[in-house]
Design a protein around this motif. Structure first.
Motif, mmCIF file in Angstrom:
data_model
loop_
_atom_site.group_PDB
_atom_site.id
_atom_site.type_symbol
_atom_site.label_atom_id
_atom_site.label_comp_id
_atom_site.label_asym_id
_atom_site.label_seq_id
_atom_site.Cartn_x
_atom_site.Cartn_y
_atom_site.Cartn_z
ATOM 1 N N ALA A 23 0.835 -1.200 0.000
ATOM 2 C CA ALA A 23 0.000 0.000 0.000
ATOM 3 C C ALA A 23 0.872 1.253 0.000
ATOM 4 C CB ALA A 23 -0.923 -0.006 1.223
ATOM 5 N N LEU A 24 1.964 1.222 0.767
ATOM 6 C CA LEU A 24 2.857 2.391 0.828
ATOM 7 C C LEU A 24 3.576 2.589 -0.507
ATOM 8 C CD1 LEU A 24 4.372 1.787 4.384
ATOM 9 C CD2 LEU A 24 2.779 3.612 3.739
ATOM 10 N N PHE A 25 4.028 1.492 -1.110
ATOM 11 C CA PHE A 25 4.731 1.585 -2.392
ATOM 12 C C PHE A 25 3.802 2.154 -3.463
ATOM 13 C CE2 PHE A 25 5.790 -0.670 -6.437
ATOM 14 C CZ PHE A 25 6.932 0.050 -6.730
ATOM 15 N N ALA A 57 -2.522 12.894 4.313
ATOM 16 C CA ALA A 57 -2.499 12.096 3.079
ATOM 17 C C ALA A 57 -1.917 10.710 3.353
ATOM 18 C CB ALA A 57 -1.674 12.820 2.007
ATOM 19 N N LEU A 58 -0.880 10.657 4.203
ATOM 20 C CA LEU A 58 -0.272 9.365 4.552
ATOM 21 C C LEU A 58 -1.259 8.525 5.373
ATOM 22 C CD1 LEU A 58 2.213 7.526 4.498
ATOM 23 C CD2 LEU A 58 3.143 8.809 6.438
ATOM 24 N N GLN A 59 -1.956 9.200 6.272
ATOM 25 C CA GLN A 59 -2.965 8.520 7.097
ATOM 26 C C GLN A 59 -4.060 7.911 6.198
ATOM 27 O OE1 GLN A 59 -3.172 9.151 10.894
ATOM 28 N NE2 GLN A 59 -4.392 7.287 10.694
ATOM 29 N N ASP A 60 -4.518 8.687 5.228
ATOM 30 C CA ASP A 60 -5.565 8.194 4.320
ATOM 31 C C ASP A 60 -5.073 6.998 3.513
ATOM 32 O OD1 ASP A 60 -7.230 10.149 5.202
ATOM 33 O OD2 ASP A 60 -6.957 11.495 3.475
ATOM 34 N N MET A 61 -3.797 7.061 3.123
ATOM 35 C CA MET A 61 -3.230 5.999 2.303
ATOM 36 C C MET A 61 -3.196 4.663 3.052
ATOM 37 S SD MET A 61 0.650 5.801 0.927
ATOM 38 C CE MET A 61 0.700 7.541 0.582
ATOM 39 N N THR A 63 -4.972 3.856 6.012
ATOM 40 C CA THR A 63 -6.132 3.503 6.839
ATOM 41 C C THR A 63 -6.834 2.236 6.350
ATOM 42 O OG1 THR A 63 -6.502 5.766 7.525
ATOM 43 C CG2 THR A 63 -8.392 4.308 7.649
ATOM 44 N N GLY A 64 -7.052 2.139 5.027
ATOM 45 C CA GLY A 64 -7.787 0.989 4.487
ATOM 46 C C GLY A 64 -7.117 -0.328 4.816
ATOM 47 N N VAL A 65 -5.832 -0.415 4.504
ATOM 48 C CA VAL A 65 -5.118 -1.671 4.718
ATOM 49 C C VAL A 65 -4.982 -1.955 6.210
ATOM 50 C CG1 VAL A 65 -2.778 -0.686 4.586
ATOM 51 C CG2 VAL A 65 -3.138 -3.068 3.985
ATOM 52 N N ALA A 66 -4.785 -0.905 7.015
ATOM 53 C CA ALA A 66 -4.642 -1.099 8.464
ATOM 54 C C ALA A 66 -5.942 -1.639 9.052
ATOM 55 C CB ALA A 66 -4.242 0.208 9.135
ATOM 56 N N GLU A 67 -7.065 -1.077 8.631
ATOM 57 C CA GLU A 67 -8.354 -1.547 9.168
ATOM 58 C C GLU A 67 -8.615 -2.982 8.747
ATOM 59 O OE1 GLU A 67 -11.421 1.253 8.131
ATOM 60 O OE2 GLU A 67 -10.801 2.673 9.706
ATOM 61 N N SER A 68 -8.269 -3.305 7.507
ATOM 62 C CA SER A 68 -8.535 -4.669 7.030
ATOM 63 C C SER A 68 -7.689 -5.706 7.772
ATOM 64 C CB SER A 68 -8.281 -4.762 5.525
ATOM 65 O OG SER A 68 -6.895 -4.726 5.266
ATOM 66 N N LEU A 69 -6.545 -5.275 8.303
ATOM 67 C CA LEU A 69 -5.662 -6.190 9.034
ATOM 68 C C LEU A 69 -5.801 -6.039 10.547
ATOM 69 C CD1 LEU A 69 -2.473 -5.552 6.849
ATOM 70 C CD2 LEU A 69 -3.713 -7.719 6.959
#
Lengths: 172, 165
Positions: A23-25, A57-61, A63-69
């Motif tokens: 996600a970060l890449f 912007a980094l937080q938004d990037m 959030t999705g993957v963090a919540e899913s995990l």
């Protein structure tokens, strides 16, 4: 590019690192130095992330993957640089029957002789009935190795096993 | 004498296997003098191998005499070196002029028996141990296109160093 320290913590499962770093890449981030390890069934990630955007912007990037995990996220803008390593000259290992205050006692004694901790990891092994505590420290003895040995002798008298090994890095 | 440019990873020349030296002439000795000066110009450098300056010939210089209280042979010019015997294992931290700003742990033989030629082609045999043996193994690896990065082990999780026999 700005540096951020990105911290993620959550219940361990396979694939966390792959999902987070992808996600970060894809979001245009680059990673610097990182530490990722399992602590007590949780997976913990701390990483230097360089990103040409703001914290939101980094937080938004992420959030999705963090919540899913199921990961908690914490982000700090930091003043950081790569290629700032300090070379350790001493490695210390400590072990003993687990009891409250070992870390505070050992690191307090080291701090008094100007010892600079560069890397520390500790673990609890043994059994629930008889836990043993193990700690690894790499650092720099700013006031000399003899001063560190002398202070560790006092720790040893309290029944804690402490081993010091000088690190003499061979550069070839 | 000339200071030579030290190649740094990922320069592909560092991964090339070097050729044996067959001509022991003045040109070789001039190169060795330059190589030694280059090693001594690097802070803390106790060894250098020819491929680190882009010369893929089996030439190594080691001098650990700056380290106090260790067994060592002083300044060593090792040409076509061959490690013939290994004994024991020890973990130690290494860095490399060709890999700036990174050090790591590597397992090396504790004691080695080495055969090598000098800059005039004379054969010599050496028994060495500890820090000096580590330096020689590190430099000989360069001749086979290997860096200490190829041999890294964890910086942690080796509770106590094994007792030296």
């Amino acid at each position: 590019m700005k540096w951020y320290m990105l911290t993620l913590v959550g219940k361990d499962r396979p694939g966390i690192v792959a999902h987070v770093t992808s996600a970060l890449f894809e979001g245009g981030c680059n990673l610097g130095e990182t530490s990722m390890l399992r602590l007590g069934g949780n997976f913990t990630i701390m990483m230097m992330v360089s990103f040409n955007g703001n914290k939101h912007a980094l937080q938004d990037m992420i959030t999705g993957v963090a919540e899913s995990l199921g990961l908690q996220v914490h982000i700090d803008a930091i003043d950081a640089k790569l290629h700032q390593h300090i070379e350790p000259d001493v490695s210390i290992t400590v072990y003993g029957a687990d009891r409250a205050g070992i870390v505070a006692k050992v690191t307090g004694a080291l701090s008094e002789v100007g010892f600079h901790i560069l890397d520390l990891e500790s673990d609890v092994g043994g059994t629930e009935a008889q836990p043993i505590y193990v700690m690894y420290i790499d650092g720099k003895a700013n006031e000399g190795i003899e001063a560190v040995e002398a202070t560790l002798d006092l720790i040893r008298q309290e029944g804690i096993e402490v081993h010091l090994t000088p690190i003499d890095t061979m550069v070839g | 004498m000339t200071l030579l440019t030290v190649l740094t990873y990922p320069d592909p020349q560092l991964k090339i296997e070097s050729e044996p030296v067959s001509k022991f002439d003045d040109a070789l000795r001039i190169f060795i003098a330059d190589l030694e000066q280059t090693m001594r110009a690097s802070p803390g450098g106790v060894g250098i191998a020819a491929p680190q300056v882009g010369c893929t010939q089996r030439i190594v210089i080691v001098d650990v005499s700056s380290k106090p209280k260790i067994q060592q042979h002083g300044r060593l010019i090792l040409i076509n070196p061959e490690i013939e015997q290994w004994e024991g294992m020890a973990k130690g931290r290494e860095g490399c002029m060709s890999v700036p700003d990174f050090t790591g742990n590597v397992i090396r033989a504790e004691r080695i028996h080495l055969k090598a030629q000098d800059e005039f082609g004379e054969f010599h045999q050496y028994d060495m141990q500890g820090y000096e043996a580590r330096a020689v193994q590190h430099e000989c690896d360069h001749l086979d296109g290997l860096l200490f990065l190829d041999r890294l082990v964890s910086r942690r999780h080796d509770l106590f160093p094994r007792k030296k026999v």
